[in-house]
Motif scaffolding. Structure first.
Motif, PDB file in Angstrom:
ATOM      1  N   ALA A 273     -33.696  26.640  20.715  1.00 20.32           N
ATOM      2  CA  ALA A 273     -34.900  25.819  20.718  1.00 20.32           C
ATOM      3  C   ALA A 273     -34.745  24.823  21.858  1.00 20.32           C
ATOM      4  O   ALA A 273     -33.773  24.896  22.626  1.00 20.32           O
ATOM      5  N   TYR A 274     -35.690  23.905  21.988  1.00 20.44           N
ATOM      6  CA  TYR A 274     -35.630  22.938  23.085  1.00 20.44           C
ATOM      7  C   TYR A 274     -34.333  22.135  23.033  1.00 20.44           C
ATOM      8  O   TYR A 274     -34.103  21.394  22.090  1.00 20.44           O
ATOM      9  N   ARG A 275     -33.483  22.309  24.046  1.00 20.05           N
ATOM     10  CA  ARG A 275     -32.183  21.632  24.174  1.00 20.05           C
ATOM     11  C   ARG A 275     -31.357  21.768  22.895  1.00 20.05           C
ATOM     12  O   ARG A 275     -30.657  20.858  22.488  1.00 20.05           O
ATOM     13  N   HIS A 276     -31.433  22.972  22.312  1.00 20.15           N
ATOM     14  CA  HIS A 276     -30.775  23.144  21.015  1.00 20.15           C
ATOM     15  C   HIS A 276     -30.364  24.596  20.808  1.00 20.15           C
ATOM     16  O   HIS A 276     -30.973  25.522  21.322  1.00 20.15           O
ATOM     17  N   SER A 277     -29.293  24.765  20.031  1.00 27.28           N
ATOM     18  CA  SER A 277     -28.860  26.078  19.567  1.00 27.28           C
ATOM     19  C   SER A 277     -28.098  25.891  18.261  1.00 27.28           C
ATOM     20  O   SER A 277     -27.793  24.760  17.853  1.00 27.28           O
ATOM     21  N   ILE A 278     -27.748  26.992  17.633  1.00 24.08           N
ATOM     22  CA  ILE A 278     -27.011  26.926  16.366  1.00 24.08           C
ATOM     23  C   ILE A 278     -25.593  26.387  16.557  1.00 24.08           C
ATOM     24  O   ILE A 278     -24.935  25.962  15.608  1.00 24.08           O
ATOM     25  N   PHE A 279     -25.139  26.371  17.820  1.00 22.52           N
ATOM     26  CA  PHE A 279     -23.798  25.840  18.101  1.00 22.52           C
ATOM     27  C   PHE A 279     -23.739  24.319  17.937  1.00 22.52           C
ATOM     28  O   PHE A 279     -22.658  23.737  17.943  1.00 22.52           O
ATOM     29  N   LYS A 280     -24.898  23.699  17.792  1.00 22.36           N
ATOM     30  CA  LYS A 280     -24.942  22.260  17.518  1.00 22.36           C
ATOM     31  C   LYS A 280     -24.987  21.958  16.021  1.00 22.36           C
ATOM     32  O   LYS A 280     -24.830  20.803  15.628  1.00 22.36           O
TER      33      LYS A 280
END
Length: 339
Positions: free
Chosen positions: A163-170
């Motif tokens: 997603a916007y500046r985001h992934s599941i790694f966060k």
């Protein structure tokens, strides 16, 4: 396994140039190094921090644990089909080196992400983006080491939940997976992405009606170098805040008092605002805050003016967030990871 180092300075491994130490430090040059870490109970018992180029990191204190710096190298064309060329790059490669290499091979797709600092392995975590493109646009898959099972796995685009500046790694995958390499699907039917007004304007000024991917890359590099300070000269982490998103009703309310406020409609009907514009309107551009400050040319960039601590930069970011909220009723969210 490379030698384990203790009380190791991280100053050279974060683009803010913050002087902080790691209790333990290990450079990772292959997946075998991670298997050895996994099989070492003493190392596995320590808090763990994975870094690449340190371009999305704010060290607010010394790190009492194990820092793993990804230094794996390698880029190659893995395969191709009727639609795309599939390029794989190791986690430790510099992101812009990958972009440059793909352009040299004649492959477009990553050019709008030129001159972004950091490494390939860190790029999916943030789903890096700039000038109308995001990493997910050309992402195919990645390989990662799973610290829960001690094995290498392959994850697809849907697995990563970009997603916007985001992934599941966060979120769910944080501290579990370490990205080893990334595979990109670069389209054979390439089309220039010049939807971003600043890029389109620059191309028009240079009379480039039919730009190549390399042309777009050069234009974007020039724009970024004009606007953003070089971390090698002035410590910074690039854009410090995400561009906030608001509902249409909130935008209409804001436009009554700020008719010139830039806004960009999103597919879901919300609007993305320019965080740099909001910060600039609050008078922060060029301001000093102890040894920290805000860049003179881009209010979205916080800088280390010499000997700033991570705590000073964190305090500056809080002061800016408060000012923007008090003025506009909008909460800014930092991009860098605070450690």
């Amino acid at each position: 396994m490379p030698s384990l180092q203790h009380d190791f300075s991280l100053r050279s491994f974060n683009t803010f140039g913050i002087d902080a130490n790691a209790s333990s430090y290990l450079e990772i040059t292959s997946s075998d190094d991670l298997f050895q870490v996994f099989n070492n109970p003493e190392l596995m018992s320590q808090p763990r921090l994975v870094i690449g180029g340190g371009s999305n990191l704010l060290l607010t204190d010394h790190f009492s644990g194990l820092v793993l710096r990804m230094a794996m190298k390698g880029m190659n064309v893995e395969r191709e089909d009727a639609d795309a060329v599939y390029v794989r790059a190791a986690a430790g490669e510099k992101w812009h080196d990958l972009v440059s290499w793909t352009l040299e091979q004649g492959y477009g797709g990553l050019e709008n992400l030129s001159w972004i600092p950091g490494t390939v392995g860190a790029a999916p975590v943030q789903n890096i983006g700039a000038y109308g493109s995001e990493l997910k646009d050309c992402f195919h898959s990645l390989k990662a080491f799973d610290f829960r099972g001690g094995k290498v796995v392959e994850l697809s685009k849907s697995d990563c939940q970009f997603a916007y500046r985001h992934s599941i790694f966060k979120t769910d995958f944080k501290d579990r997976f370490i990205i080893l390499d990334v595979c990109f699907a670069l389209p054979k039917a390439w089309k220039p992405n010049v939807a971003y007004a600043e890029v389109d304007k620059e191309l028009a000024a240079r009379k480039m009606a039919n730009p190549t991917a390399a042309d777009i890359s050069r234009v974007i590099i020039d724009i970024r170098q004009r606007k953003l300070p070089d971390p090698a000269v002035t410590g910074n982490a690039g854009s410090f805040f995400k561009n906030p998103t608001v509902e249409a009703e909130k935008l209409l309310e804001l436009k009554k008092d700020y008719p010139a406020m830039p806004s960009y409609e999103q597919p879901d009907g919300t609007y993305r605002l320019a965080a740099g514009w909001l910060i600039d309107q609050c008078g922060w551009k060029g301001k000093h805050y102890g040894n920290a400050g805000v860049c003179e040319t881009q209010a979205l960039v916080l800088v280390n003016r010499g000997n700033a601590s991570g705590k000073e930069i964190a305090e500056l970011s809080e002061a800016i967030k408060k000012d923007v909220f008090d003025t506009f009723g909008i909460r800014l969210e930092p991009e860098p990871v605070f450690v």
